[in-house]
Design an enzyme around this catalytic site. Structure first.
Site, PDB file in Angstrom:
ATOM      1  N   LYS A  23      30.748   2.919   7.704  1.00 26.78           N
ATOM      2  CA  LYS A  23      29.299   2.778   7.505  1.00 26.78           C
ATOM      3  C   LYS A  23      28.997   1.475   6.777  1.00 26.78           C
ATOM      4  O   LYS A  23      29.699   1.109   5.828  1.00 26.78           O
ATOM      5  CB  LYS A  23      28.788   3.976   6.706  1.00 26.78           C
ATOM      6  CG  LYS A  23      27.285   4.059   6.528  1.00 26.78           C
ATOM      7  CD  LYS A  23      26.925   5.349   5.799  1.00 26.78           C
ATOM      8  CE  LYS A  23      25.432   5.566   5.673  1.00 26.78           C
ATOM      9  NZ  LYS A  23      25.104   6.863   5.027  1.00 26.78           N
ATOM     10  N   SER A  98      21.907   9.286   7.523  1.00 26.82           N
ATOM     11  CA  SER A  98      21.922   7.859   7.754  1.00 26.82           C
ATOM     12  C   SER A  98      23.277   7.346   8.252  1.00 26.82           C
ATOM     13  O   SER A  98      23.419   6.175   8.581  1.00 26.82           O
ATOM     14  CB  SER A  98      21.560   7.132   6.449  1.00 26.82           C
ATOM     15  OG  SER A  98      22.541   7.397   5.444  1.00 26.82           O
ATOM     16  N   SER A 122      23.332  12.890   4.554  1.00 30.33           N
ATOM     17  CA  SER A 122      23.564  11.849   5.548  1.00 30.33           C
ATOM     18  C   SER A 122      24.884  11.949   6.299  1.00 30.33           C
ATOM     19  O   SER A 122      25.093  11.233   7.279  1.00 30.33           O
ATOM     20  CB  SER A 122      23.454  10.465   4.895  1.00 30.33           C
ATOM     21  OG  SER A 122      22.118  10.212   4.546  1.00 30.33           O
TER      22      SER A 122
END
Length: 388
Positions: A23, A98, A122
């Site tokens: 990420k 996310s 997330s």
């Protein structure tokens, strides 16, 4: 994502043969952290984030850096700079965020591990929306050095996989027994008691009922089939969620407000609105909210000592990509009332994929006591095997 490997393993180990999508909040040496915001890209990072270095030392390769929702302040998977990735499990539906980019890379089979973060859900939301496994680890148990923060009181390391075996393999590398955590237990205490294995599966009907009726009914039915005991947590969800949201917003603005003020129009309206709200939070409101969260944390940790709470991972199926923003926000808030329980108390949570409901992916979540991470994975795996 980019070519394979973007970064080679630094040593052979138990994760040899595994590939990772990182990420875009974690430092990867030689690359800039973007935080999902094109204008934010700066200088290349001089060294890897602690968890990235640990995975490379365990034999994994980094295949690429995956996009995230802007500053990780969303759970939809949308991004104003880079767009919304397609959910491989339900192409007309949002992928969840996310950690959307990491999750989609796993779901597509491009990597075996999606490294992400979980502040308010997330990891859990994109895993549920894409029919994947995911874990939010006990807050503070894995170092967050080299991680661009959203809200440090709740940010924690997590990862997404296609199966429980890989989820467990990563845990065994990153969560050695006796590791120190923010749970208040010294390393020796954790080592002495083992992995905090839950001895009782429980569910709370009122918490399940936050979800849409078909999801709530399915979760309760499954819990009862598994012999789970009904437990009344007496959770003050509205008060707790409001306190959680207040502290999260205050810390998010503390971390990014100055940059956002200097770079107007760099965020999508959805995320910009959240930061605008965050800018209004006063220190007095934060102090009150922190006191509320202390009470909530003590309540949840006491209630879940030796137990695993089963609940729907999200309140809804993955919404359609064309869902009106107002409706999308309403579903998001309901989901956050579920996901914030583990987040506000710093607890580990594992999400696992059941068979689709109404043809759409969804997740069941297990929340445990501090440092029960690996035991939760094993319990979730046993449940999945029993249902197969």
């Amino acid at each position: 994502m980019t070519g394979t490997p973007l970064v080679a393993a630094t040593a052979p180990g138990p994760l040899t043969g595994h590939t990772v999508a990182v990420k875009d909040l974690y430092a990867v040496a030689g690359f800039a952290i973007g935080g999902g915001v094109r204008d934010y890209l700066g200088d290349p990072e001089p060294e890897h984030a602690a968890v990235v270095a640990a995975m490379l030392a365990a034999g994994a390769e980094v295949s690429g850096i995956a996009h995230t929702d802007e500053f990780a302040y969303s759970i939809t998977g949308s991004n104003g700079s880079y767009g919304m990735p397609v959910n491989p499990a339900a192409p007309r539906r949002i992928p969840g965020g996310s950690s959307s980019g990491s999750a989609v890379a796993v779901a597509r089979g491009e990597v075996t591990i999606g490294l992400g973060t979980d502040t308010a859900g997330s990891i859990r939301v994109p895993a549920a929306y894409q029919g994947l496994w995911g874990i939010r680890t006990t807050h503070g148990r894995i170092p967050t050095r080299g991680l661009l923060p959203l809200a440090q009181s709740f940010d924690t390391v997590g990862w997404i996989t296609r199966d429980a075996e890989t989820l467990a393999a990563v845990a065994d590398c990153l969560l050695p027994r006796g590791a120190h955590s923010a749970s208040g237990l010294a390393a020796a205490e954790v080592a002495a008691r083992g992995d905090s294995a839950p001895t009782q599966l429980v569910f709370d009907r009122a918490i399940c009922d936050v979800a849409d009726p078909p999801l709530a009914a399915a979760a309760i039915s499954l819990a009862e089939t598994l012999g789970a005991e009904e437990l009344r947590l007496d959770a003050d969800l509205e008060t707790w969620f409001t306190a959680f949201r207040t502290v999260q917003a205050y810390e998010a603005w503390t971390n990014h407000g100055s940059w956002i003020t200097d770079h107007p129009n760099s965020l999508t309206p959805e995320v910009a609105q959240r930061f605008s709200y965050a800018a209004t939070i006063t220190p007095a409101a934060v102090d009150r909210s922190r006191r509320t969260l202390i009470v909530a944390t003590d309540h949840l940790r006491a209630a879940l000592s030796g137990r695993a709470l089963m609940l729907p991972t999200t309140a809804t199926h993955p919404p359609e990509r064309t869902t009106h923003p107002t409706e999308l926000e309403a579903g998001r808030i309901r989901t956050l009332r579920l996901t914030c329980l583990a987040s506000l108390a710093g607890l580990p949570a594992v999400t696992m994929p059941p068979d689709p409901i109404d043809g759409l992916p969804i997740g069941w979540c297990l929340i445990g006591s501090p440092d029960s991470d690996q035991a939760l994975i094993r319990l979730a795996h046993r449940i999945a095997v029993a249902l197969s």
